[in-house]
Motif scaffolding. Structure first.
Motif, PDB file in Angstrom:
ATOM      1  N   PRO A   1       0.767  -1.464   0.351  1.00  0.00           N
ATOM      2  CA  PRO A   1       0.191   0.232   0.040  1.00  0.00           C
ATOM      3  C   PRO A   1       0.919   0.979  -0.223  1.00  0.00           C
ATOM      4  CG  PRO A   1      -0.650  -1.204   1.292  1.00  0.00           C
ATOM      5  CD  PRO A   1       0.574  -2.067   1.545  1.00  0.00           C
ATOM      6  N   GLU A   2       2.261   1.415   0.904  1.00  0.00           N
ATOM      7  CA  GLU A   2       2.599   2.779   0.828  1.00  0.00           C
ATOM      8  C   GLU A   2       3.447   2.562  -0.341  1.00  0.00           C
ATOM      9  OE1 GLU A   2       2.073   4.723   3.448  1.00  0.00           O
ATOM     10  OE2 GLU A   2       0.758   3.583   4.189  1.00  0.00           O
ATOM     11  N   GLY A   3       4.480   1.301  -1.250  1.00  0.00           N
ATOM     12  CA  GLY A   3       4.954   2.499  -2.192  1.00  0.00           C
ATOM     13  C   GLY A   3       4.386   2.070  -3.360  1.00  0.00           C
ATOM     14  N   THR A   4       3.230   1.307  -3.381  1.00  0.00           N
ATOM     15  CA  THR A   4       2.509   1.548  -4.521  1.00  0.00           C
ATOM     16  C   THR A   4       1.948   3.356  -5.049  1.00  0.00           C
ATOM     17  OG1 THR A   4       1.622  -0.266  -4.334  1.00  0.00           O
ATOM     18  CG2 THR A   4       0.470   1.318  -5.672  1.00  0.00           C
ATOM     19  N   ARG A   5       1.584   3.982  -3.952  1.00  0.00           N
ATOM     20  CA  ARG A   5       0.958   5.508  -3.681  1.00  0.00           C
ATOM     21  C   ARG A   5      -0.560   5.711  -5.814  1.00  0.00           C
ATOM     22  NH1 ARG A   5       6.409   8.825  -3.112  1.00  0.00           N
ATOM     23  NH2 ARG A   5       6.934   7.446  -1.137  1.00  0.00           N
ATOM     24  N   PRO A   6      -1.114   4.879  -5.143  1.00  0.00           N
ATOM     25  CA  PRO A   6      -2.102   4.646  -6.220  1.00  0.00           C
ATOM     26  C   PRO A   6      -2.457   6.204  -7.083  1.00  0.00           C
ATOM     27  CG  PRO A   6      -2.594   3.372  -4.872  1.00  0.00           C
ATOM     28  CD  PRO A   6      -1.697   3.923  -4.135  1.00  0.00           C
ATOM     29  N   ASP A   7      -2.728   6.998  -6.143  1.00  0.00           N
ATOM     30  CA  ASP A   7      -3.100   8.956  -6.978  1.00  0.00           C
ATOM     31  C   ASP A   7      -1.918   9.132  -7.386  1.00  0.00           C
ATOM     32  OD1 ASP A   7      -5.494  10.592  -6.022  1.00  0.00           O
ATOM     33  OD2 ASP A   7      -3.666  12.250  -5.923  1.00  0.00           O
ATOM     34  N   GLU A   8      -0.637   9.404  -7.393  1.00  0.00           N
ATOM     35  CA  GLU A   8       0.088   9.173  -8.538  1.00  0.00           C
ATOM     36  C   GLU A   8       0.073   8.717  -9.797  1.00  0.00           C
ATOM     37  OE1 GLU A   8       4.074   9.129  -6.518  1.00  0.00           O
ATOM     38  OE2 GLU A   8       3.323  10.238  -4.704  1.00  0.00           O
ATOM     39  N   VAL A   9      -0.193   7.858  -9.477  1.00  0.00           N
ATOM     40  CA  VAL A   9       0.247   6.841 -10.783  1.00  0.00           C
ATOM     41  C   VAL A   9      -1.023   7.065 -11.713  1.00  0.00           C
ATOM     42  CG1 VAL A   9      -0.583   4.173 -12.018  1.00  0.00           C
ATOM     43  CG2 VAL A   9       0.851   4.204  -9.668  1.00  0.00           C
ATOM     44  N   PHE A  10      -2.887   7.371 -11.057  1.00  0.00           N
ATOM     45  CA  PHE A  10      -3.765   7.850 -11.949  1.00  0.00           C
ATOM     46  C   PHE A  10      -3.547   9.598 -12.200  1.00  0.00           C
ATOM     47  CE2 PHE A  10      -6.040   5.193  -8.280  1.00  0.00           C
ATOM     48  CZ  PHE A  10      -5.747   3.610  -9.561  1.00  0.00           C
ATOM     49  N   THR A  11      -2.668  10.006 -11.294  1.00  0.00           N
ATOM     50  CA  THR A  11      -2.677  11.130 -12.106  1.00  0.00           C
ATOM     51  C   THR A  11      -1.516  11.481 -12.908  1.00  0.00           C
ATOM     52  OG1 THR A  11      -2.766  12.662  -9.292  1.00  0.00           O
ATOM     53  CG2 THR A  11      -1.896  13.688 -11.464  1.00  0.00           C
ATOM     54  N   LEU A  12      -0.393  10.834 -13.633  1.00  0.00           N
ATOM     55  CA  LEU A  12       0.492   9.891 -14.037  1.00  0.00           C
ATOM     56  C   LEU A  12      -0.788   9.974 -15.467  1.00  0.00           C
ATOM     57  CD1 LEU A  12       2.698  10.546 -15.592  1.00  0.00           C
ATOM     58  CD2 LEU A  12       3.805   7.979 -14.451  1.00  0.00           C
ATOM     59  N   ALA A  13      -1.532   8.450 -15.074  1.00  0.00           N
ATOM     60  CA  ALA A  13      -1.738   7.941 -16.256  1.00  0.00           C
ATOM     61  C   ALA A  13      -2.758   9.140 -16.399  1.00  0.00           C
ATOM     62  CB  ALA A  13      -2.622   6.943 -15.878  1.00  0.00           C
ATOM     63  N   SER A  14      -3.830   9.627 -15.917  1.00  0.00           N
ATOM     64  CA  SER A  14      -4.988  10.686 -16.852  1.00  0.00           C
ATOM     65  C   SER A  14      -4.100  12.287 -17.688  1.00  0.00           C
ATOM     66  CB  SER A  14      -5.251  11.885 -15.368  1.00  0.00           C
ATOM     67  OG  SER A  14      -6.247  10.852 -14.256  1.00  0.00           O
ATOM     68  N   GLN A  15      -2.536  12.126 -17.078  1.00  0.00           N
ATOM     69  CA  GLN A  15      -1.885  13.047 -17.772  1.00  0.00           C
ATOM     70  C   GLN A  15      -1.588  12.654 -19.512  1.00  0.00           C
ATOM     71  OE1 GLN A  15       1.526  14.299 -15.845  1.00  0.00           O
ATOM     72  NE2 GLN A  15      -0.078  15.389 -14.202  1.00  0.00           N
ATOM     73  N   LEU A  16      -1.425  11.338 -19.229  1.00  0.00           N
ATOM     74  CA  LEU A  16      -0.733  11.081 -20.766  1.00  0.00           C
ATOM     75  C   LEU A  16      -2.231  10.364 -21.416  1.00  0.00           C
ATOM     76  CD1 LEU A  16       1.664   8.296 -18.810  1.00  0.00           C
ATOM     77  CD2 LEU A  16       2.458   9.963 -20.214  1.00  0.00           C
TER      78      LEU A  16
END
Length: 215
Positions: A183-198
């Protein structure tokens, strides 16, 4: 016409639902390997023979559990709404966040059980169709959210809304599994933010319609 209000029919379905619910709880708590008909009977508080009266064995019972999960997926998809603020990237990010909130608020054991059931189905040659149905339902649900969002942008995605739905399902499925493991290492919100940008950056103008295509 058949009498669908037959009390016995409702009681029969209620008993099956009770046993499927018990199996779902055992899977979420103890895993697929521990989901024996004996443990399901103990969880439901009924004699073992009653489980075997309704189900031929563990495989049929797990098939019912998978079917129930797919039905629940339809209601979960409705929570992954696509807002319309005029900012496609932020609207998409809001959809990712809404979908992940459903996952993060759920019982982690139940979420893990979904992956266990998938691998169980893939390992059983006669159950592989269940895994295929599961991911078909995922893509259908993602398409129901992504297609209207894409239409509102007035632009297109390489491969169209179907390709976008496949990408979103693959991304989200991987993020959830990674989050369950770390959970701590995945940081889902950062992944979703990047995915939305891409994704927003990959949008292209829609091809102009030819006069013939409008006839």
């Amino acid at each position: 016409m058949a009498n669908t209000r037959n009390p016995q029919r409702r009681a029969d379905q209620g008993r099956r639902d009770q046993l499927v619910g018990a199996a779902s709880r055992v899977i979420a708590r103890d895993g697929v390997a521990a989901t024996t008909t004996r443990n399901v009977a103990r969880e439901a508080g009924v004699p073992l023979g009653l489980v075997h009266y309704w189900f031929s064995g563990k495989e049929e019972l797990l098939e019912e559990v998978v079917g129930g999960l797919l039905e629940q997926l339809k209601s979960v998809a409705a929570t992954a709404y696509a807002q319309d603020t005029g900012d496609p990237e932020q609207d998409l990010l809001a959809s990712f966040r809404a979908a992940f909130e459903v996952v993060s608020q759920d019982d982690p054991g139940r979420q893990l059980a979904v992956y266990e059931l998938t691998t169980w189905a893939l390992r059983a040659p006669d159950q592989r169709e269940l895994a295929r149905r599961q991911y078909t339902a995922y893509r259908t649900s993602a398409y129901a959210v992504m297609a209207p969002w894409l239409a509102r942008t007035g632009r297109d995605f390489p491969g169209g809304a179907e390709a976008l739905a496949r990408f979103v399902v693959t991304l989200f499925d991987g993020v959830v599994l990674a989050w369950l493991a770390d959970p701590e290492g995945t940081r889902p919100d950062e992944v979703f933010t990047l995915a939305s940008q891409l994704i927003a950056g990959a949008l292209r103008p829609r091809p102009a319609e030819s006069p013939d295509s409008r006839q």
